[in-house]
Design an enzyme around this catalytic site. Structure first.
Site, short mmCIF file in Angstrom:
data_model
loop_
_atom_site.label_atom_id
_atom_site.label_comp_id
_atom_site.label_asym_id
_atom_site.label_seq_id
_atom_site.Cartn_x
_atom_site.Cartn_y
_atom_site.Cartn_z
N THR A 145 7.59 -4.75 0.64
CA THR A 145 9.05 -4.70 0.53
C THR A 145 9.74 -6.05 0.71
OG1 THR A 145 9.25 -4.18 2.87
CG2 THR A 145 9.23 -2.32 1.34
N ASP A 146 9.10 -6.98 1.46
CA ASP A 146 9.83 -8.18 1.87
C ASP A 146 10.42 -8.98 0.71
OD1 ASP A 146 9.41 -7.54 4.44
OD2 ASP A 146 8.41 -9.42 5.01
N THR A 183 0.83 -1.19 0.00
CA THR A 183 0.00 0.00 0.00
C THR A 183 0.87 1.24 0.00
OG1 THR A 183 -1.48 -1.25 1.37
CG2 THR A 183 -1.98 1.05 1.11
#
Ligand SMILES: [Zn+2]
Lengths: 632, 440
Positions: free
Chosen positions: B181-182, B105
């Site tokens: 992001t992971d 998001t």
């Protein structure tokens, strides 16, 4: 409270922010050290978080519209990635929570069953995240001040903001050392605004918080905010009163200001004006050859001038219903809060160097009569364009009296415009921190630690140690009452002597230039022990402390260096004898009445090396012998 | 939103009995007094013993239901209705950029009444939250799917790649993909291979700080990403994330050499062993690396299939050989090993790898050092690995090697061809020269 003030219906709600004496910050393991140097910095922009209801907080829009970037300066000794908003907050510090709960309990507040940490949107840059983390821990409670009960609305545990270092047109600079330090905030019910009573309430609240023993001491560790309103009027929030003695001044000023604004509104309604119409026009061309220094300065810098014409405000911009309270000043403050310096209104054209001819030309150009006020807004085009709507909004408020604003307290006890009042919908849960259920065990533990009420304690100190009220309050305020009680019980000295050495003497000696560090509790108790054990006289204490402080000596070294070892009884008798001998004629003439004179002489001879009580006893015995009486 | 979202146990039955639902204004009587406030949702892992009210001051407090005597609904709540102001008229001269949402998001709005956070989905939404976009490009946001980064699978990569291919056909000047992001680095590598020769910039953007906070890094990464996608002279797959702690510069990392090297910092993403592809400042490009593929190239031949049966393993002291056996058992077709140092594993593991290769598997070696290249010719163990048929992958990142093996197996007909592709440099996943001082 005077009748006049009661009739005004001034109400003041106090909000006290007190730093807690926790070893770490609230959401990370950083110490609460103040840094002097900041080897690192970074730059951020904050944008208002939008509300689901479509609205953004008015205060948030205001800050965002200024479009300032924020520079943050930090030092690893006092901040880490949490303060930099580069790492999620660690769990709420136990000691911070305990201290806030104890403060709440002490104020008779009801502890909530589950603590929820919230994010309160603050986008003036003072929080790197754009919000302050804060949690209500207690609701309700009260404070008894001079027999009046003042209600507690809530007790809140919150993190302190970053320290502002400076600000210019395009950016603000903050230090991160203070960000995240644990504070307890107590919001009180509004009270009738007798300035002295308000100050007293703040003093009482401060003492009640200190009674927990869990709050930080020293300059800047307590801060008062005020919510001031006149009967029925809108609430003005005044931030950051640091010194208690400024409180009455601030209340007085704000009352005067609000009354003044109401009188201006009354005047407008007397003129039949229910709304102010404003129009704005670029008059850079017309102002080309202006005699106004302000406008000329801005124009030289590539600025522009916009004239705002406000109907019906002619003559009212500069009108002072009270000393130094006028609409023109209010509008100028809004301009200044938006980094705009150059505004001139028509009531001060002459004073600002605009000639009558120039004004006539301007009025013709704008088709405005003398019943209208003209406000010239000069500055960088982008700043002027941003400010004009804000200034118009403020001018329009003139008909309704007091606008809801957030203001800052000044050093001189006045207030100055900061920003619009934030709306209420600016809080949402801090999902990075789990909720904390308050267990029965914790409640029981808190109940055991509720401190003695400070007023009860002061009364007890007076009673048990025969202290004057003044001295008892001083002992209480000095935060060393535990040491005072211990030493008074342990030593064979008058408690008032112990009290004055512990709380009176240090402030007197620091004024005389003795470094504060040389007047710590260990030194003070050592010197009291020396008096107690007869090594020196209490009269010599100030000199011993001075010598110890300025020459870096220990208490014993200072006693030897000054030669103020206590004189033995035989030495005292010797001095008494010689003084009596010298003043024989006076004694024969005045008899017992010569006592004071002789006492002074003997003490001077002994230069503080003897206990006054011993000298007095020996001298009286000797006089009795001489005048043929047996003792006294 | 459900009527009593998150409530369970005794708090749920208490609220049901009171006829309350989320958003209602309640007045409850506690053992010490009356409290009123708006009923807000309970978090997933909250217990069943508390009711949470939002007070008029905006604060939430939790109240133990066992001491609540009564509850009364003072006012029924109103569902928040939000209508974003219509976006500004798109300027004809601006480039067209497709923004594909996959779950990360970048912008969201908060229901301050209940604390719920809602992501921006429509174009109007996105414009109202990040108004700067309207000066950068004509954007078209679209949600492809909504999964957490850690739940992404190769099938998701395929879907994204196919949507990008379609967008190019639709005439978009560039594509931005928002992502958690992971696993951003894995997806970037996957798209780099799947979209080899892509004629426009394809930019992945994310936020390390959630989009519901005023300090989120998302909007600036997004603005930079859209700007690059719309206007850059180069093409290819890149990750756009903060260059440092500040909001002033955004770094562009080549899709096969980017790695998330910090759990929380804004500048967590780094280009390993290669210079940054580009740096974007407030007024556009501040630096662009030499040798990037030019926009509009004609060699675009997307291959969007991936073979999921590939295993990535990190060697460690005492690693049991059984782990390699287990990989064979679950049908792994390729194994990527993160060896120690130059690319070493223990004797037992060498033996197992040999069995794996002899059984028709593809075994590759990378290094857990992250920086530098593997070399299996220096020590005996390395030579044994070579002899066992293990492929040394130069300085390829192990995560990129995993993704590449999946892609190679999905798009080659023989093991021989797969091996050949595996060691070839296709989209900059390996370099031929290493330099001192290159960033990790
Ligand atoms: Zn910290």
């Amino acid at each position: 409270m005077t009748g006049k003030q009661a009739a005004d219906g001034v109400r003041v709600g106090l909000e006290v922010h007190q730093q807690l004496a926790a070893p770490t910050k609230l959401f990370c393991a950083c110490p609460t050290t103040k840094s002097e140097e900041f080897p690192y910095h970074f730059e951020r922009n904050l944008r208002p978080a939008q509300s689901e209801l479509g609205g953004i907080d008015p205060a948030a829009i205001f800050e965002f519209s200024k479009a300032k970037s924020n520079m943050y300066f930090w030092n690893p000794e006092s901040s880490c990635l949490v303060e930099a908003d580069e790492e999620p907050p660690h769990p709420l510090s136990d000691s911070g929570l305990d201290s806030a709960l104890l403060a709440a309990k002490t104020l008779g507040s009801n502890i909530v069953d589950e603590v929820h940490v919230m994010r309160k949107i603050v986008i003036d840059g003072s929080n790197t995240s754009g919000f302050q983390r804060t949690a209500v821990v207690g609701l309700g409670g009260s404070l008894k001040v001079d027999g009046t009960l003042v209600g507690v609305q809530s007790v809140t545990l919150e993190e302190d903001a970053a320290r502002i270092l400076g600000e210019d047109e395009s950016s603000r600079r903050f230090a991160l050392d203070r960000l995240g330090v644990a504070l307890v905030e107590v919001a009180l019910d509004p009270v009738a605004g007798d300035p002295e009573f308000v100050a007293k309430v703040a003093l009482h609240l401060g003492r009640a918080l200190r009674s927990t023993g869990r709050v930080a001491r020293g300059l800047g560790t307590i801060r008062q905010d005020l919510n001031v309103s006149l009967m029925g009027g809108r609430v003005v929030e005044v931030k950051g009163v640091q010194k208690l003695n400024l409180l009455p001044k601030v209340v007085d000023y704000e009352r005067k200001r609000q009354l003044g604004l109401i009188r201006i509104a009354e005047k407008l309604s007397g003129k039949g004006l229910r709304q102010i119409k404003c129009k704005a026009r670029d008059v850079t061309g017309v102002m080309g050859g202006t005699a106004s220094k302000v406008a000329r300065r801005e124009l030289v810098d590539g600025g522009k001038v916009v004239a705002v014409v406000a109907t019906g405000l002619g003559g009212l911009m500069g009108w002072e219903p009270y000393d130094d309270i006028r609409l023109g000043k209010e509008v100028a403050e809004v301009a200044r809060a938006n980094s705009l310096g150059g505004i001139i209104h028509s009531d001060e054209f002459r004073r600002q160097g605009l000639s009558e001819a120039e004004e006539a030309k301007l009025r013709a150009e704008l088709q405005s009569g003398v019943d209208d006020a003209i406000i010239l807004v000069a500055g960088r085009p982008s700043v002027v364009d941003r400010c004009v709507p804000l200034l118009i909004a403020r001018l329009k408020e003139a008909v309704s009296g007091v606008p809801a604003e957030t203001r800052a307290a000044t050093e001189s006890g006045e207030t100055r415009y900061l920003r619009p009042r934030p709306g209420s919908q600016r809080m949402y849960p801090e999902t990075d921190i789990p909720n904390i259920a308050i267990t029965e065990g914790l409640r029981a533990d808190l109940a055991e630690h509720i401190p003695e009420d400070w007023q009860v304690k002061v009364a007890r100190l007076q009673r048990e140690y025969s202290l004057s009220e003044d001295l008892a309050v001083k002992v209480y305020d000095s935060d060393i009452s535990a040491e005072f009680e211990r030493l008074s019980r342990e030593l064979n000295l008058e408690p008032s002597v112990v009290a004055s050495v512990l709380v009176d003497l240090p402030s007197r000696l620091t004024r005389e230039g003795v470094p504060e560090s040389a007047l710590g509790l260990p030194v003070l108790s050592e010197v009291l022990r020396a008096v107690d054990s007869g090594r020196t006289a209490k009269e010599a204490v100030p000199d011993i402390l001075k010598a110890a402080g300025s020459r870096g000596l220990s208490v014993s070294e200072a006693i030897s260096a000054l030669g103020v070892q206590l004189a033995g009884e035989s030495q005292v008798r010797g001095v008494v004898d010689s003084v009596v001998h010298k003043h024989r004629p006076i004694i024969e003439e005045k008899g017992d009445a010569a006592f004071s004179l002789l006492m002074g002489e003997v003490m001077k001879e002994l230069r503080g090396k003897a206990d006054g009580a011993v000298v007095s006893r020996i001298l009286r015995e000797r006089l009795a012998e001489l005048t043929g009486k047996k003792g006294n | 939103m459900e009527d009593l979202a998150g409530y369970k146990g005794s708090s749920l039955s208490f609220l049901k009995k009171a006829g309350a639902s989320i958003g209602d204004v309640l007045e409850v009587e506690t053992s010490w007094g009356v409290v009123s406030g708006t009923l807000v949702p309970r978090y997933l892992y909250g217990d069943g013993d508390h009711v949470v009210l939002k007070l008029r001051s905006g604060y939430n407090v939790g109240l133990d239901v066992s001491v609540l005597r009564s509850a009364r609904v003072l006012a029924k709540g109103q569902k928040p209705s939000f209508s974003a102001s219509s976006p500004p008229k798109p300027s004809k001269g601006l480039p067209r950029v497709l923004i594909i949402g996959t779950g990360g998001t970048i912008a969201s709005r908060i229901d301050y009444r209940t604390g719920a956070v809602h992501p921006a989905v429509s174009s109007a939404d996105l414009h109202s939250l990040v108004p700067e976009l309207s000066g950068v490009a004509r954007v078209q946001p679209e949600i492809l799917f909504n999964v957490f980064s850690e739940n992404m699978r190769p099938s998701h990569w395929t879907k994204i790649a196919q949507r990008v291919r379609k967008a190019i056909g639709e005439g978009f000047d560039g594509v931005v993909i928002t992502h958690g992001t992971d696993t951003l680095g894995y997806t970037a590598a996957a798209l780099s291979f799947a979209l080899v020769g892509v004629p426009v910039p394809v930019i992945l953007v994310a936020a390390q700080r959630s989009s519901d906070r005023p300090s989120s890094d998302g909007p600036i990464n997004l603005i930079a990403g859209v700007s690059v996608a719309g206007t850059a002279g180069f093409a290819g797959v890149y990750v756009a994330m903060h260059l440092g702690e500040s909001d002033d510069k955004v770094a562009l990392h080549g899709g096969t050499r980017v790695r998330k090297n910090h759990t929380s910092r804004r500048d967590a993403f780094v280009s390993v062993g290669v210079p940054l592809a580009a740096v974007w400042g407030k007024s556009g490009a501040e630096y662009v690396s030499d040798g990037l593929p030019m926009r509009g190239g004609s060699s675009f031949a997307p291959k969007t299939r991936f073979e999921e049966k590939v295993v990535l393993m990190k060697f460690y002291p005492s690693m049991p050989a059984g782990l390699i056996k287990a990989a064979r058992k679950i049908g792994a077709k390729a194994l990527v090993i993160e060896g120690t140092g130059l690319g070493h594993v223990s004797k037992e593991i060498v033996r197992e790898l040999e069995l794996f290769v002899n059984g028709g598997g593809l075994a590759c070696m990378t290094s857990q050092c992250i920086g530098g290249r593997v070399d299996l010719s220096v020590y005996d163990t390395g030579r044994d690995l070579l002899h066992a048929g293990v492929l040394p992958l130069e300085d390829m990142l192990s995560e990129t090697a995993l993704v590449k093996a999946m892609w190679v197996l999905g798009n080659s007909r023989s093991l021989g061809k797969a091996k050949e592709m595996m060691v070839a440099n296709i989209v900059g996943e390996t370099t031929s020269r290493s330099f001192p001082g290159t960033p990790l």
